[in-house]
Enzyme design. Structure first.
Site, PDB file in Angstrom:
ATOM      1  N   ARG A 152       7.506   6.356   9.014  1.00 35.78           N
ATOM      2  CA  ARG A 152       6.272   6.617   8.286  1.00 35.78           C
ATOM      3  C   ARG A 152       5.616   7.917   8.735  1.00 35.78           C
ATOM      4  O   ARG A 152       4.964   8.607   7.961  1.00 35.78           O
ATOM      5  CB  ARG A 152       5.311   5.439   8.475  1.00 35.78           C
ATOM      6  CG  ARG A 152       4.003   5.582   7.722  1.00 35.78           C
ATOM      7  CD  ARG A 152       3.240   4.282   7.687  1.00 35.78           C
ATOM      8  NE  ARG A 152       3.962   3.272   6.921  1.00 35.78           N
ATOM      9  CZ  ARG A 152       3.549   2.014   6.777  1.00 35.78           C
ATOM     10  NH1 ARG A 152       2.443   1.611   7.362  1.00 35.78           N
ATOM     11  NH2 ARG A 152       4.253   1.151   6.061  1.00 35.78           N
ATOM     12  N   TRP A 210       0.812  -1.219   0.000  1.00 34.77           N
ATOM     13  CA  TRP A 210       0.000   0.000   0.000  1.00 34.77           C
ATOM     14  C   TRP A 210       0.846   1.270   0.000  1.00 34.77           C
ATOM     15  O   TRP A 210       0.764   2.094  -0.907  1.00 34.77           O
ATOM     16  CB  TRP A 210      -0.940  -0.029   1.213  1.00 34.77           C
ATOM     17  CG  TRP A 210      -1.608   1.266   1.542  1.00 34.77           C
ATOM     18  CD1 TRP A 210      -2.045   2.225   0.676  1.00 34.77           C
ATOM     19  CD2 TRP A 210      -1.923   1.747   2.852  1.00 34.77           C
ATOM     20  NE1 TRP A 210      -2.625   3.274   1.364  1.00 34.77           N
ATOM     21  CE2 TRP A 210      -2.561   3.000   2.703  1.00 34.77           C
ATOM     22  CE3 TRP A 210      -1.751   1.235   4.135  1.00 34.77           C
ATOM     23  CZ2 TRP A 210      -3.008   3.748   3.785  1.00 34.77           C
ATOM     24  CZ3 TRP A 210      -2.198   1.979   5.211  1.00 34.77           C
ATOM     25  CH2 TRP A 210      -2.824   3.209   5.032  1.00 34.77           C
ATOM     26  N   ALA A 239      -0.802  -1.154  13.241  1.00 33.05           N
ATOM     27  CA  ALA A 239      -1.237   0.243  13.386  1.00 33.05           C
ATOM     28  C   ALA A 239      -0.217   1.207  12.804  1.00 33.05           C
ATOM     29  O   ALA A 239       0.272   2.120  13.485  1.00 33.05           O
ATOM     30  CB  ALA A 239      -1.542   0.572  14.847  1.00 33.05           C
ATOM     31  N   TYR A 264      -2.924   2.275  -5.506  1.00 31.13           N
ATOM     32  CA  TYR A 264      -1.675   2.459  -4.776  1.00 31.13           C
ATOM     33  C   TYR A 264      -0.629   3.088  -5.702  1.00 31.13           C
ATOM     34  O   TYR A 264      -0.276   2.523  -6.746  1.00 31.13           O
ATOM     35  CB  TYR A 264      -1.146   1.146  -4.225  1.00 31.13           C
ATOM     36  CG  TYR A 264      -2.036   0.474  -3.197  1.00 31.13           C
ATOM     37  CD1 TYR A 264      -3.067   1.159  -2.567  1.00 31.13           C
ATOM     38  CD2 TYR A 264      -1.842  -0.855  -2.857  1.00 31.13           C
ATOM     39  CE1 TYR A 264      -3.880   0.541  -1.630  1.00 31.13           C
ATOM     40  CE2 TYR A 264      -2.647  -1.484  -1.905  1.00 31.13           C
ATOM     41  CZ  TYR A 264      -3.666  -0.782  -1.308  1.00 31.13           C
ATOM     42  OH  TYR A 264      -4.473  -1.413  -0.381  1.00 31.13           O
ATOM     43  N   GLY A 272       3.340  -4.841   5.623  1.00 34.08           N
ATOM     44  CA  GLY A 272       4.107  -4.102   4.636  1.00 34.08           C
ATOM     45  C   GLY A 272       5.531  -3.982   5.129  1.00 34.08           C
ATOM     46  O   GLY A 272       5.824  -4.253   6.296  1.00 34.08           O
ATOM     47  N   TRP A 311      -5.838  -5.258   7.241  1.00 35.98           N
ATOM     48  CA  TRP A 311      -4.694  -4.393   6.973  1.00 35.98           C
ATOM     49  C   TRP A 311      -4.350  -3.577   8.212  1.00 35.98           C
ATOM     50  O   TRP A 311      -5.163  -3.390   9.096  1.00 35.98           O
ATOM     51  CB  TRP A 311      -4.941  -3.491   5.767  1.00 35.98           C
ATOM     52  CG  TRP A 311      -6.114  -2.556   5.803  1.00 35.98           C
ATOM     53  CD1 TRP A 311      -7.393  -2.821   5.440  1.00 35.98           C
ATOM     54  CD2 TRP A 311      -6.099  -1.176   6.195  1.00 35.98           C
ATOM     55  NE1 TRP A 311      -8.185  -1.703   5.587  1.00 35.98           N
ATOM     56  CE2 TRP A 311      -7.413  -0.674   6.035  1.00 35.98           C
ATOM     57  CE3 TRP A 311      -5.102  -0.299   6.651  1.00 35.98           C
ATOM     58  CZ2 TRP A 311      -7.764   0.644   6.326  1.00 35.98           C
ATOM     59  CZ3 TRP A 311      -5.439   1.016   6.950  1.00 35.98           C
ATOM     60  CH2 TRP A 311      -6.754   1.474   6.774  1.00 35.98           C
TER      61      TRP A 311
END
Length: 336
Positions: free
Chosen positions: A228, A21, A209, A54, A285, A205
């Site tokens: 991130r 993603w 978190a 994506y 991911g 997904w």
């Protein structure tokens, strides 16, 4: 790697799936993305999840190139349709017959495959008659371009209505793909019971978190550089809800729970999801291969009742459980 049936279907998928993603085509370079896919394959992951939206189709292309040369029958490749792709014209989004048919063909080209194992409605489209959407999905299945159909972030009522129409048309919805983690449990009261009744399994997904459950974000401290939370292309917006001190303090209380269980924080988070009812797989991911290696060690882990209770005690009232929040995932108008 353990494998599970997807819902009531005969399809088996790896209980930890690899998703791209926020990484492929945007956050990380293609060489790094490919290295993560190769590591996923090396540790036994057979299920790969993506979507046409994506990185505005780039993620599918990256995944297609990364999987090129693999035995197709040994993989389960999932993608999705709904959100805007291309230049954002009036038919570049939604679940109309036109957009579904054009999107499946484009996705197959980018993924370098003749079919996907699972094709998912990425949201519910309130502007298209559900009969039109389900008929289009039925035709996609009959054409052999997708073997199974699923949904993502649909409410229990939407799932019920969709499953009824699907069965009239000779196929079934077999999966739901919602957000789900120790911190975000909004599917438990309505979506999970409906799915259990109707034969859908959850492919969830963000089980970590967006990285908060790894414990790397500390209360009262700046977010780590390169994380991130610093990514303005999408990561920072999605993680911001968890960067409150009360949440981070609760997550810190999980550290001794993970240590006592002999797990990393990430492994504990993924294992928790896999120990919950109606879960077929948890999507992870990665931006580095070692993250894949760490996360997959949660496969096959059984958490006893004491550990599950300790997790609940540690997190307390920071857990989000409001079932009505699933309905808020349905856009009020088709995106452009």
């Amino acid at each position: 790697m353990e494998h599970r049936y997807l819902g009531n279907s005969g399809l088996k998928i790896s209980e930890i799936a690899y998703g791209n993603w926020l990484t492929h085509g945007s956050q990380v370079e293609e060489d790094a993305a490919t290295a993560c896919v190769r590591q996923a394959l090396d540790v036994g992951i057979t299920t790969f999840d993506t979507a046409d939206v994506y990185a505005n189709t780039k993620a599918e292309s990256v995944l297609g190139r990364a999987l090129a040369g693999e035995r197709r029958e040994s993989l389960e490749i999932f993608t999705k349709v709904y959100w805007t792709t291309g230049p954002g014209g009036p038919n570049d989004s939604g679940l109309s017959r036109k957009h579904i048919m054009e999107s499946i063909n484009a996705s197959l080209t980018r993924l370098q495959t003749d079919y996907v194992d699972l094709y998912q409605a990425h949201r519910f489209d309130i502007e298209t008659p559900l009969e039109e959407t389900m008929q289009a999905f039925a035709d996609v299945v009959r054409s052999g371009k997708a073997l199974y159909i699923g949904v993502s972030e649909w409410t229990a009522d939407q799932i019920r209505e969709g499953q009824a129409l699907a069965r009239e048309l000779g196929f079934s919805l077999i999966s739901s793909q919602p957000q789900y983690s120790m911190l975000w449990r909004v599917i438990e009261d309505e979506v999970v019971p409906a799915s259990e009744e109707l034969g859908l399994g959850q492919i969830v997904w963000s089980p970590i978190a967006q990285g908060v459950l790894t414990g790397k974000y500390k209360p009262g401290q700046a977010v780590p550089e390169g994380s991130r939370a610093t990514d303005e292309s999408g990561g920072s917006q999605n993680i911001s809800r968890w960067l409150r001190d009360d949440v981070l303090e609760a997550v810190a209380r999980l550290e001794p729970v993970a240590a006592d269980a002999g797990l990393s924080m990430a492994q504990l988070a993924v294992a928790w999801v896999l120990n919950r009812p109606n879960i077929s797989a948890a999507i992870i991911g990665a931006s580095r291969p070692e993250q894949v290696t760490d996360n997959v060690k949660a496969s096959g882990v059984t958490l006893d009742d004491d550990v599950m209770a300790a997790i609940d005690d540690a997190l307390g009232d920071v857990v989000v459980r409001d079932a009505s929040l699933t309905a808020k995932q349905t856009p009020g108008t088709r995106p452009t």
